[in-house]
Design a protein around this motif. Structure first.
Motif, PDB file in Angstrom:
ATOM      1  N   LEU A   1       0.851  -1.185   0.000  1.00  0.00           N
ATOM      2  CA  LEU A   1       0.000   0.000   0.000  1.00  0.00           C
ATOM      3  C   LEU A   1       0.890   1.239   0.000  1.00  0.00           C
ATOM      4  CD1 LEU A   1      -2.704  -0.693   2.777  1.00  0.00           C
ATOM      5  CD2 LEU A   1      -3.068  -0.661   0.308  1.00  0.00           C
ATOM      6  N   PRO A   2       0.482   2.286  -0.719  1.00  0.00           N
ATOM      7  CA  PRO A   2       1.282   3.515  -0.679  1.00  0.00           C
ATOM      8  C   PRO A   2       1.030   4.332   0.596  1.00  0.00           C
ATOM      9  CG  PRO A   2      -0.610   3.801  -2.111  1.00  0.00           C
ATOM     10  CD  PRO A   2      -0.623   2.361  -1.677  1.00  0.00           C
ATOM     11  N   ASP A   3       0.042   3.934   1.381  1.00  0.00           N
ATOM     12  CA  ASP A   3      -0.401   4.756   2.504  1.00  0.00           C
ATOM     13  C   ASP A   3       0.555   4.682   3.690  1.00  0.00           C
ATOM     14  OD1 ASP A   3      -3.454   5.300   1.574  1.00  0.00           O
ATOM     15  OD2 ASP A   3      -2.765   3.310   0.993  1.00  0.00           O
ATOM     16  N   VAL A   4       0.716   5.809   4.353  1.00  0.00           N
ATOM     17  CA  VAL A   4       1.589   5.870   5.516  1.00  0.00           C
ATOM     18  C   VAL A   4       1.026   5.007   6.648  1.00  0.00           C
ATOM     19  CG1 VAL A   4       0.468   7.880   6.555  1.00  0.00           C
ATOM     20  CG2 VAL A   4       2.880   7.459   7.005  1.00  0.00           C
ATOM     21  N   ASP A   5       1.922   4.463   7.444  1.00  0.00           N
ATOM     22  CA  ASP A   5       1.533   3.629   8.578  1.00  0.00           C
ATOM     23  C   ASP A   5       2.470   3.964   9.730  1.00  0.00           C
ATOM     24  OD1 ASP A   5      -0.029   0.911   9.309  1.00  0.00           O
ATOM     25  OD2 ASP A   5       1.989   0.813  10.143  1.00  0.00           O
ATOM     26  N   GLY A   6       1.923   4.101  10.921  1.00  0.00           N
ATOM     27  CA  GLY A   6       2.754   4.474  12.050  1.00  0.00           C
ATOM     28  C   GLY A   6       3.483   3.309  12.686  1.00  0.00           C
ATOM     29  N   TRP A   7       3.043   2.092  12.379  1.00  0.00           N
ATOM     30  CA  TRP A   7       3.553   0.921  13.091  1.00  0.00           C
ATOM     31  C   TRP A   7       4.662   0.209  12.331  1.00  0.00           C
ATOM     32  CZ3 TRP A   7       1.104   0.450  17.785  1.00  0.00           C
ATOM     33  CH2 TRP A   7      -0.177   1.025  17.908  1.00  0.00           C
ATOM     34  N   ALA A   8       4.734   0.406  11.038  1.00  0.00           N
ATOM     35  CA  ALA A   8       5.677  -0.353  10.209  1.00  0.00           C
ATOM     36  C   ALA A   8       6.178   0.535   9.082  1.00  0.00           C
ATOM     37  CB  ALA A   8       4.991  -1.592   9.629  1.00  0.00           C
ATOM     38  N   PRO A   9       7.433   0.308   8.641  1.00  0.00           N
ATOM     39  CA  PRO A   9       7.942   1.118   7.523  1.00  0.00           C
ATOM     40  C   PRO A   9       7.120   0.930   6.250  1.00  0.00           C
ATOM     41  CG  PRO A   9       9.732  -0.015   8.656  1.00  0.00           C
ATOM     42  CD  PRO A   9       8.455  -0.574   9.209  1.00  0.00           C
ATOM     43  N   GLU A  10       6.671  -0.300   6.021  1.00  0.00           N
ATOM     44  CA  GLU A  10       5.857  -0.593   4.843  1.00  0.00           C
ATOM     45  C   GLU A  10       4.730  -1.530   5.252  1.00  0.00           C
ATOM     46  OE1 GLU A  10       9.599  -0.529   1.644  1.00  0.00           O
ATOM     47  OE2 GLU A  10       8.425  -2.363   1.918  1.00  0.00           O
ATOM     48  N   VAL A  11       3.559  -1.334   4.650  1.00  0.00           N
ATOM     49  CA  VAL A  11       2.445  -2.256   4.890  1.00  0.00           C
ATOM     50  C   VAL A  11       1.823  -2.657   3.554  1.00  0.00           C
ATOM     51  CG1 VAL A  11       1.869  -1.525   7.234  1.00  0.00           C
ATOM     52  CG2 VAL A  11       0.860  -0.320   5.269  1.00  0.00           C
ATOM     53  N   GLY A  12       1.182  -3.796   3.567  1.00  0.00           N
ATOM     54  CA  GLY A  12       0.537  -4.282   2.364  1.00  0.00           C
ATOM     55  C   GLY A  12      -0.025  -5.676   2.607  1.00  0.00           C
ATOM     56  N   PHE A  13       0.005  -6.489   1.562  1.00  0.00           N
ATOM     57  CA  PHE A  13      -0.595  -7.815   1.659  1.00  0.00           C
ATOM     58  C   PHE A  13       0.367  -8.863   1.104  1.00  0.00           C
ATOM     59  CE2 PHE A  13      -3.756  -4.614   1.743  1.00  0.00           C
ATOM     60  CZ  PHE A  13      -4.565  -5.013   2.791  1.00  0.00           C
ATOM     61  N   ALA A  14       0.469  -9.960   1.834  1.00  0.00           N
ATOM     62  CA  ALA A  14       1.331 -11.067   1.423  1.00  0.00           C
ATOM     63  C   ALA A  14       0.561 -12.359   1.665  1.00  0.00           C
ATOM     64  CB  ALA A  14       2.626 -11.067   2.232  1.00  0.00           C
ATOM     65  N   ASP A  15       0.526 -13.203   0.666  1.00  0.00           N
ATOM     66  CA  ASP A  15      -0.295 -14.422   0.742  1.00  0.00           C
ATOM     67  C   ASP A  15      -1.750 -14.071   1.055  1.00  0.00           C
ATOM     68  OD1 ASP A  15       2.112 -15.726   0.359  1.00  0.00           O
ATOM     69  OD2 ASP A  15       2.264 -16.481   2.408  1.00  0.00           O
ATOM     70  N   GLY A  16      -2.172 -12.851   0.744  1.00  0.00           N
ATOM     71  CA  GLY A  16      -3.542 -12.435   1.017  1.00  0.00           C
ATOM     72  C   GLY A  16      -3.781 -11.904   2.417  1.00  0.00           C
ATOM     73  N   PHE A  17      -2.748 -11.868   3.234  1.00  0.00           N
ATOM     74  CA  PHE A  17      -2.875 -11.402   4.618  1.00  0.00           C
ATOM     75  C   PHE A  17      -2.341  -9.982   4.766  1.00  0.00           C
ATOM     76  CE2 PHE A  17      -2.639 -15.992   4.946  1.00  0.00           C
ATOM     77  CZ  PHE A  17      -3.577 -16.291   5.927  1.00  0.00           C
ATOM     78  N   PRO A  18      -2.970  -9.166   5.617  1.00  0.00           N
ATOM     79  CA  PRO A  18      -2.383  -7.855   5.923  1.00  0.00           C
ATOM     80  C   PRO A  18      -1.044  -8.052   6.623  1.00  0.00           C
ATOM     81  CG  PRO A  18      -4.281  -8.291   7.345  1.00  0.00           C
ATOM     82  CD  PRO A  18      -4.225  -9.402   6.338  1.00  0.00           C
ATOM     83  N   ALA A  19      -0.055  -7.293   6.186  1.00  0.00           N
ATOM     84  CA  ALA A  19       1.310  -7.564   6.649  1.00  0.00           C
ATOM     85  C   ALA A  19       2.134  -6.289   6.695  1.00  0.00           C
ATOM     86  CB  ALA A  19       1.975  -8.588   5.725  1.00  0.00           C
ATOM     87  N   GLY A  20       3.220  -6.355   7.451  1.00  0.00           N
ATOM     88  CA  GLY A  20       4.202  -5.285   7.502  1.00  0.00           C
ATOM     89  C   GLY A  20       5.522  -5.767   6.928  1.00  0.00           C
TER      90      GLY A  20
END
Lengths: 307, 307
Positions: free
Chosen positions: B142-161
Motif C-alpha cells: 500500500l502507498p499509505d503511511v503507517d505508524g507501526w511499520a515502515p511498509e504495509v501491504g498484503f502477502a499471501d492475502g494477509f495484511p502484513a508489515g
C-alpha cells in the motif's frame, strides 16, 4: 490458558535489547504499567461528567453512559437534549448492528412519514457540524503520525483531528464514537438517529458526518448485539431489534440514580505517561515496544469515584 | 431510519469540490463502488482456500472459517494441523472475550498440569515465528503511511508489515487476525491456545506474538460473544464459556460438508481498484474523500463461488 499481554512490570531490558530509541524519560524512569500510573495519579488528574451533557441509554441489559460534545456539535447536542427531555427515544430500538462497523438506533420508521414518531419540539433541520474552528480549542496533541489527519490528539477529552492549514478541528471516529446518522445531504441529520462505532475505526467518516459524543461506559452492551441479517446490518424483523427502554439526560435523572464516573483528563502528565506506557510497552510480555500509538488505540481511563 | 454510508454512485463532483488531488485514474474514470468493481471482476481475480490450510471452528452458533498462514508460521501451522487432526480442541471452549480486544480459545486448563488436556503427538516446544524473511515474498504494498511499520501491504492475502532495513516481513494484527497465545517467553506458544482480534487493531502486538492466520468468514459469531466478567475478559465460571464442538482442517472434512469460498486476490487490478474506491470514496454520501486508508481498514472480499 496462556494470557496474552499480562499486566506485569519489568525494567528496561526488553526495550533496550531491541535497540529501540529510549527517550530521556524512558531511560531515567523505571517502567510503570498504565495501572500503576493510574494508581499513583492525583485527584486533580480526573474530571467528572457534566450531567447536562451526559446521556443514559437504558437497555434491558443495562445502562450505556455517553458523553456529549457540545463543543463540537452545539446545535445537535441542543436537539438531543430536547429529544431526551421529551422522551423521544423511549420505546424505540437499536435497529442496526453491522459487524466491524456500527450499531444504529432511534426510530426505525423515521423515513416512513406515515409511521415516524413525532419529533415534538425538536428542530427538523440543523446545519452540518462536521468540524469547528480550532481557535481557542485546547488540543492535547499526539506526536504520532496519522494517515487521516495532519494532526491528532484530544480536545474536551475526545479523540480529535486538527488541520493547521484550515484552522479546523473535528472529532475522530474511534471505537465508541457517537455520530448523527444522516441521508445524502450533509445537513440532513438532526440527532434523532444515532450510531456508535463498534468496529475498526472508520476514520473515512471523519468530517463527513456530525459526531456528537462518545460512549464512556457500557460499550460491551452495544458491541455484542447480534448482527442484523439484512444488508448493512439492519433487521427487517422488528422482533430482532434491541429495545431501548429510555434515553435520558443524567441531569434529568435523580442524583441517586446516576452513574458516578471519573474520567482521566487528557491535559495532564498522568495521561501523557499512560500514552507513553502504551506507545512503548516495556513489561515482561512485550519483546518489541512499538514506538508508536494510533489515536484510536489510546485508552481513555474511566473509574468509579473513590469514596 | 437514516443509513450511514449507503453504497451509491456519482461522478467526481464531490471529490473535486473538496479540492482534493485527483489521480489520473480518478479523473479519467467514472467512480465505481466496491460492489460494482467486484461485480465486474474476472474469475482470475479470485482464489480458493487450500483445504490443508483451512480450519473450521464449529460452534453451536455456526462455523467460523479460518485461513492459516504457513508462509509466515510454518512450525505453528504444522502443530495446529496435528492438533486439529487429533481432535485436540473438540469439547474445549472460548474461555476469554475481552471487549475491544480479543476472544481466546483452547484448553481453559492448559496451565494446570493436573487438568490440562493431552496434547497428543503435537510438539510441546516451538520457535517463536514473529517474522520471516521478506526475500522471495510477493508483497502487494500500500502507498499509505503507517505508524507501526515502515511498509504495509498484503502477502499471501494477509495484511502484513515489512521492513526494508531488516529484510523482514510479518503479519499485522487486524480485525480477524488469528494469533498463538503465549506466556512471557517468546517461544512459549505452540498453537494450542489461540486468539482472534475482535477490536481496534492491536498493532502493538505485531512481532510480539506468532500470528498464524485470519478469520475469513464468521467473525460475527466471535465478535458478539458475551464479554467475560473477570479481568482481561476471562470467565471464572466455566458455564459462561462458549463451547467448541470441534476444530477441523477442511481437508479432513468430507468435500460435501466444506464451505466453498472464493477470496479476492490481493495481487490483482481488481483489488487495487477496490482499495482506491475505499481510499477515496466518491459516492453521493461522502463529501470529503479521505485520501488515505489504513491497512486494517482495507476490505478483503470473500464470496460464495458462482455456479
Amino acid at each position: 490458558m496462556r494470557p496474552i499481554a499480562p499486566p506485569r512490570v519489568i525494567a528496561l531490558a526488553a526495550a533496550l535489547a531491541c535497540g529501540l530509541p529510549a527517550t530521556a524519560t524512558a531511560a531515567d524512569t523505571p517502567y510503570r504499567s498504565p495501572q500503576q500510573i493510574l494508581d499513583a495519579s492525583p485527584a486533580s488528574a480526573w474530571r467528572t461528567l457534566d450531567p447536562a451533557s451526559t446521556l443514559y441509554l437504558e437497555l434491558d441489559a443495562g445502562r450505556v453512559v455517553i458523553e456529549l460534545a457540545p463543543g463540537f456539535a452545539p446545535e445537535h447536542v441542543a436537539n438531543i437534549r430536547t429529544l431526551a427531555g421529551e422522551g423521544f427515544w423511549n420505546g424505540t430500538s437499536i435497529y442496526r448492528s453491522q459487524d466491524n462497523f456500527v450499531v444504529q438506533f432511534g426510530d426505525a420508521d423515521a423515513d416512513d412519514a406515515a409511521k415516524a414518531k413525532d419529533l415534538g419540539s425538536a428542530k427538523r433541520q440543523l446545519p452540518a457540524e462536521f468540524e469547528r474552528s480550532a481557535a481557542g480549542l485546547a488540543f492535547d496533541r499526539l506526536p504520532d503520525v496519522d494517515g487521516w489527519a495532519p494532526e491528532v490528539g484530544f480536545a474536551d477529552g475526545f479523540p480529535a483531528g486538527r488541520d493547521p492549514a484550515t484552522g479546523k478541528a473535528w472529532l475522530a471516529h474511534c471505537y465508541g464514537t457517537l455520530g448523527a446518522g444522516r441521508n445524502e445531504a450533509a445537513d440532513s441529520s438532526i440527532g434523532a438517529e444515532l450510531y456508535v462505532v463498534t468496529g475498526q475505526s472508520p476514520r473515512q467518516l471523519d468530517r463527513n458526518i456530525t459526531t456528537v459524543g462518545r460512549v464512556v461506559q457500557g460499550m460491551e452492551l452495544l458491541s455484542t448485539i447480534r448482527r442484523g441479517p439484512e444488508p448493512m446490518g439492519f433487521y427487517a424483523d422488528a422482533a430482532l431489534r434491541t429495545p431501548i427502554r429510555a434515553i435520558r439526560l443524567a441531569s434529568e435523572v435523580p442524583a441517586t440514580e446516576r452513574t458516578p464516573l471519573e474520567l482521566l483528563r487528557t491535559d495532564t502528565p498522568t495521561f501523557d505517561a499512560i500514552v507513553e506506557a502504551r506507545r512503548n510497552r516495556r513489561d515482561s510480555f512485550y519483546k518489541r515496544p512499538a514506538g508508536h500509538i494510533d489515536l484510536c488505540n489510546v485508552p481513555l481511563p474511566v473509574r468509579a469515584p473513590k469514596r
